[in-house]
Structures are given as C-alpha cells and as structure tokens.
Design a protein around this motif. Sequence first.
Motif, short mmCIF file in Angstrom:
data_model
loop_
_atom_site.label_atom_id
_atom_site.label_comp_id
_atom_site.label_asym_id
_atom_site.label_seq_id
_atom_site.Cartn_x
_atom_site.Cartn_y
_atom_site.Cartn_z
N SER A 73 10.01 23.59 107.70
CA SER A 73 11.21 24.42 107.78
C SER A 73 12.26 23.76 108.68
CB SER A 73 10.88 25.82 108.31
OG SER A 73 10.49 25.78 109.67
N VAL A 74 11.84 22.77 109.47
CA VAL A 74 12.75 21.99 110.31
C VAL A 74 13.32 20.86 109.45
CG1 VAL A 74 12.92 20.55 112.37
CG2 VAL A 74 11.43 22.57 112.37
N PRO A 75 14.64 20.73 109.33
CA PRO A 75 15.23 19.78 108.35
C PRO A 75 14.74 18.35 108.48
CG PRO A 75 16.91 21.31 109.11
CD PRO A 75 15.69 21.59 109.94
N TRP A 76 14.67 17.80 109.70
CA TRP A 76 14.25 16.39 109.79
C TRP A 76 12.78 16.22 109.41
CZ3 TRP A 76 10.30 14.48 112.68
CH2 TRP A 76 9.90 15.17 113.83
N VAL A 77 11.96 17.26 109.66
CA VAL A 77 10.55 17.20 109.24
C VAL A 77 10.45 17.22 107.72
CG1 VAL A 77 8.31 18.33 109.37
CG2 VAL A 77 9.79 18.30 111.38
N ALA A 78 11.30 18.02 107.08
CA ALA A 78 11.31 18.05 105.61
C ALA A 78 11.68 16.69 105.04
CB ALA A 78 12.28 19.11 105.12
N ARG A 79 12.62 15.99 105.69
CA ARG A 79 12.99 14.65 105.22
C ARG A 79 11.84 13.66 105.42
NH1 ARG A 79 17.65 15.91 108.12
NH2 ARG A 79 17.34 14.24 109.64
N LEU A 80 11.14 13.80 106.55
CA LEU A 80 9.97 12.94 106.80
C LEU A 80 8.89 13.20 105.75
CD1 LEU A 80 8.50 10.90 108.67
CD2 LEU A 80 7.62 12.89 109.93
N ASP A 81 8.64 14.46 105.46
CA ASP A 81 7.63 14.80 104.45
C ASP A 81 8.00 14.22 103.09
OD1 ASP A 81 6.06 16.12 106.25
OD2 ASP A 81 6.39 18.12 105.45
N ALA A 82 9.29 14.32 102.73
CA ALA A 82 9.72 13.79 101.43
C ALA A 82 9.50 12.29 101.36
CB ALA A 82 11.19 14.13 101.20
N LEU A 83 9.74 11.61 102.47
CA LEU A 83 9.53 10.16 102.53
C LEU A 83 8.05 9.82 102.31
CD1 LEU A 83 10.99 7.96 105.43
CD2 LEU A 83 8.73 7.55 104.49
N VAL A 84 7.18 10.55 103.01
CA VAL A 84 5.74 10.29 102.91
C VAL A 84 5.19 10.69 101.54
CG1 VAL A 84 3.49 10.97 103.84
CG2 VAL A 84 5.39 10.51 105.41
N ASN A 85 5.62 11.83 101.04
CA ASN A 85 5.01 12.40 99.84
C ASN A 85 5.23 11.57 98.58
OD1 ASN A 85 4.21 14.46 101.49
ND2 ASN A 85 5.65 15.98 100.69
N ARG A 126 3.25 -0.90 103.50
CA ARG A 126 3.15 -0.20 104.78
C ARG A 126 4.31 -0.57 105.70
NH1 ARG A 126 -2.24 -1.99 104.58
NH2 ARG A 126 -1.95 -3.25 106.47
N GLU A 127 4.69 -1.83 105.68
CA GLU A 127 5.83 -2.26 106.49
C GLU A 127 7.11 -1.59 106.01
OE1 GLU A 127 5.75 -6.47 106.10
OE2 GLU A 127 3.91 -6.70 107.29
N ARG A 128 7.26 -1.40 104.71
CA ARG A 128 8.45 -0.73 104.17
C ARG A 128 8.48 0.73 104.63
NH1 ARG A 128 8.28 -1.70 98.33
NH2 ARG A 128 8.92 -3.77 99.02
N VAL A 129 7.31 1.39 104.63
CA VAL A 129 7.26 2.77 105.10
C VAL A 129 7.61 2.83 106.59
CG1 VAL A 129 5.76 4.77 105.49
CG2 VAL A 129 5.57 3.47 103.36
#
Length: 258
Positions: free
Chosen positions: A145-157, A218-221
């Motif tokens: 629900s925290v915007p920057w966390v949602a962006r991090l999740d989208a990156l990982v997912n 992994r380096e790209r992530v």
Amino acid sequence: MSLHHAADGYNTAATADTYARGRPDYPPVLDAWLRDTLGLDVGRYVLDLGAGTGKFTPRLLATGARVIAVEPVAAMRAKLHASLPHVQALDGRADALPLPDASLDAVVCAQSFHWFATPQALAEIRRVLKPGGRLGLVWNLRDASVPWVARLDALVNRYEGDTPRYYSGAWRAVFPHPGFGPLQGREFSNGHTGDAQTVIVDRVRSTSFIAALPATERERVDAQVSELIAGEPLLAGKAQVTVPYLTAAFCAVKTETP
C-alpha cells in the motif's frame, strides 16, 4: 514431492548468508500469538518446518518449547546449524517428515508453506501432530500500500514465473483439509529497519527466483533496485530506512477424525 527449481537459488552459502541478513525479523507481538493460539510453552514440542536459515527459530525457542527444525536445502540448513547449533536440524520434506506419529504439539511454517501446499504435505503434518495439535502458518509481507514498495514489488515480480509464493493465494486451495479445523488468521504490523543495502537490496537478492537468475540478470536487478532507491526521496541518501511489512499468521487445529 521435489523442490521447485527456484529453490536452487538458495543452495549456496553466499545466498544463505544474504537470506539471513536481508530478511526481516518478526514482530514481538507474535510471541503472544505463539503462546496463546498455538499453545507453545515449556514441555511442548514444535517443528519449524521449512526452517531455512533459522530466521524464525529463535521466536519458537523463546516460548520455552523444544524445537526441531526440518529444512531440505543443505546450504540453508548449514547456516541454521552454524547459528543455532543446539537446535536439532534435520534434512526432510513436508511430505516425508523424519518424525514419529503424534510426536508434536505444533508445526510452524514460517515463510515456507507456499512451497509445499499440497494435500500430501498436510496429511503428513497431521500424522506427526498430537490430537488437538496446531498448525501455524506465518509470512512477512512487504506492505504494497506504500507507493515505493509497490514499485519495488513490480520490479521483482516480473521475474517470478511459476514460483510458488504467498501472494498468488494458490496455497489456500488446500483448505479446508480433512483432519483440520478451519483456518483462522491474524495480521500484525511490522517493519525492517537498517541500511538500504541490507533491508532492500539484500532482501531482493534473497528472493528465490532472483537468486536463481544468471549472474548478468542478477546484476541487472541490482542496478534497477539501486536506481529505485536513488530516485525515491524517502530512501535516497538515508543512513537508515524502514521497509514496512505486514505479518500474516494463521492457525488450524488437528481434529479427531480425518
């Protein structure tokens, strides 16, 4: 039941170290849940199933209960043994537990049940529980629900593929299950505070399907995560940051008849 290929990412000492460092602890309020809901106390026997590096094990030990750990990934189990040498850490799987019938008061799966959420595993868990024994399922989840966390999740997912995860909800399909009462859930606030390298970068690196990527990926992530941190005012340049989490805890009681 074989392990999903994404778990291969955990089978190095370096990844086990990153996991132990980057994963958050669990909120102190969970101690009361372990005592009051799971009934853990001195004289009780509890299994830490899918124990990993032993991140949750100290919470179980603090109840006074006798703790046995089962973990199938050798590097994770070695890290647990090095950190907690007094805890019996066994090689085993959820569908073939190396324990006698009706020998445990509780089985706890912290950050692990989604890996083995099958009827066969639940039947095996029921086998080793005493009458009235408790199954506890616990997960730490980033608060999207925290915007920057949602962006991090989208990156990982984008890398998850078919990896079993809590977020998919697929683990819920095995409930209700014969021989267990209804699944009862609670949710608690939590947070992981530290430098961004540890609580964000290492946390992402400890994700199974990220750890299993080729080195160049992994380096790209890593670069994408570092870019996110640098571009977020709540994170950039901070000596310490807090990643907000929710801790979900569920309990089901073994019933008399399957």
